[in-house]
Enzyme design. Structure first.
Site, mmCIF file in Angstrom:
data_model
loop_
_atom_site.group_PDB
_atom_site.id
_atom_site.type_symbol
_atom_site.label_atom_id
_atom_site.label_comp_id
_atom_site.label_asym_id
_atom_site.label_seq_id
_atom_site.Cartn_x
_atom_site.Cartn_y
_atom_site.Cartn_z
ATOM 1 N N GLU A 156 49.453 32.328 -26.567
ATOM 2 C CA GLU A 156 48.030 32.019 -26.743
ATOM 3 C C GLU A 156 47.115 32.680 -25.709
ATOM 4 O O GLU A 156 46.301 32.026 -25.061
ATOM 5 C CB GLU A 156 47.827 30.497 -26.751
ATOM 6 C CG GLU A 156 48.620 29.810 -27.857
ATOM 7 C CD GLU A 156 48.540 28.293 -27.799
ATOM 8 O OE1 GLU A 156 47.757 27.750 -26.985
ATOM 9 O OE2 GLU A 156 49.266 27.620 -28.561
ATOM 10 N N GLU A 261 55.801 27.639 -35.509
ATOM 11 C CA GLU A 261 55.479 26.222 -35.299
ATOM 12 C C GLU A 261 54.866 25.643 -36.571
ATOM 13 O O GLU A 261 53.792 25.048 -36.561
ATOM 14 C CB GLU A 261 54.514 26.057 -34.111
ATOM 15 C CG GLU A 261 55.037 26.676 -32.822
ATOM 16 C CD GLU A 261 54.072 26.548 -31.651
ATOM 17 O OE1 GLU A 261 53.198 25.654 -31.697
ATOM 18 O OE2 GLU A 261 54.197 27.338 -30.697
#
Length: 372
Positions: A156, A261
């Site tokens: 991220e 995810e």
């Protein structure tokens, strides 16, 4: 190094043959296409839910440590590493013939403040933080050398508009902190695959920020094997054509592509809370938690169709897609029950709260069977 004994861990050395079933499972259905994984956590390993570990061994062939390998858990204080829980995850995976994904080495979240400070609380210099980063990566990756298939090296690091996220890593080290992280990880385990992982990086604007990161590493001869698209998705977003396009663009760079995810949120959620920016939350409202008594058939059908369409796209790209990991074992374990709005009852996965096979599960199996 202290090793934590997880209660009854020996009882979870369960081979698929011991499950006593010849039925098709997720991992069997997708054998020859890509790995099928799930997130594994302390609750599963503790024995409080005796169904969890046999079920994981039966349905999946890959596991990702949900939290156990994040900096705050595995390296909570200077000079102290806590490998016990992560060791138990790796031991379980090895004994059941499963691959392990290391998650995560460099992230702006779940990283203690001390990481960026000296003993007096002053901000570290670039060189001091690089040394701390190198020590952490060498210690953690080195501890699992030869036992982990691949690592989410950087997580991220890109904003929604494609710019670099303003983190302490960027502020103190500079833009090359990602290069250094990949170099250190490769030094620690030359055989491990190395990934960049993010959410919403299937979207065009954010993808335009990730692609230069990949190209920069490649141009400098720094190992990067794949891009993880987290897949925190919804019934109405993203457009499946965007997912299709993004996989193709990352694959064109020579990247392996992973959905790392995955879940599909079925509850009403404001669009500004889409993605996985954990700093964003919203107060509970009954109107945003409409399915406490159960999921209506109409929404169940939407979920089923959404999963079927997604796996159709993934199978189209199975020369590039190497893994799909669900972020939770069943609906009751999903973080979407409490984020971004706490106290809700969500139904985002393929298994219900009693380990029942949902219609979406059968639809996902059917997509694999269509091409055999």
């Amino acid at each position: 190094m202290k090793k934590i004994l997880i209660p009854a861990i020996a009882a979870f050395v369960i081979l698929l043959s011991s499950c006593g079933s010849d039925e098709t499972t997720l991992s069997k259905a997708y054998e020859g296409h890509f790995l099928i994984g799930t997130a594994l956590n302390r609750m599963h390993l503790s024995g409080t839910d005796p169904q969890a570990m046999p079920f994981i061994a039966q349905q999946f062939n890959s596991v990702t440590a949900e939290n156990a390998m994040k900096w705050e858990r595995i390296h909570p204080e200077p000079g102290r590493y806590e490998f016990g829980l992560a060791d138990s995850i790796v031991d379980f995976a090895e004994k059941n013939g499963m691959q392990v994904i290391g998650h995560v080495l460099v992230w702006h979240s779940q990283t203690p403040q001390w990481v960026f400070q000296d003993s007096l609380g002053n901000q570290l210099t670039r060189d001091a933080l690089l040394e701390r980063l190198r020590d952490h990566i060498h210690t953690v990756v080195g501890h699992y050398k030869g036992r982990v298939l691949g690592w989410d090296v950087v997580n991220e690091a890109v904003e929604e508009d494609g710019s670099l996220r303003k983190t302490k890593w960027l502020e103190i080290i500079g833009e090359d902190y990602m290069e250094k992280a990949f170099i250190y990880a490769h030094e620690a385990d030359p055989d491990a695959e190395l990934y960049y992982n993010d959410y919403n990086n299937e979207e065009r604007a954010k993808r335009a920020g990730v692609i230069p990161i990949v190209k920069n590493l490649q141009s400098k001869g720094i190992r990067i094997d794949g891009v993880g698209i987290q897949g925190h998705w919804h019934l109405d977003s993203p457009d499946m054509r965007v997912i299709d396009e993004s996989i193709g663009e990352y694959a064109a760079l020579g990247m392996k592509v992973m959905i790392t995810e995955l879940e599909i949120n079925v509850l009403p959620t404001p669009a500004w809370l889409y993605g996985a920016e954990i700093s964003r939350t919203m107060e509970y409202r009954d109107s945003l938690n409409p399915f406490v008594a159960g999921l209506p058939d109409s929404v169940q059908t939407q979920l089923t169709n959404r999963y079927a369409e997604l796996f159709r796209i993934l199978l189209k790209h199975d020369d590039a897609v190497t893994r799909v990991t669900f972020w939770g074992l069943h609906d009751g374990y999903s973080w979407k029950n409490n984020w971004p709005i706490p106290g809700r009852t969500n139904y985002p996965l393929l298994f219900d709260r009693s380990y029942g096979l949902k219609p979406a599960y059968h639809a996902v199996i059917k997509e694999a069977e269509k091409i055999k």
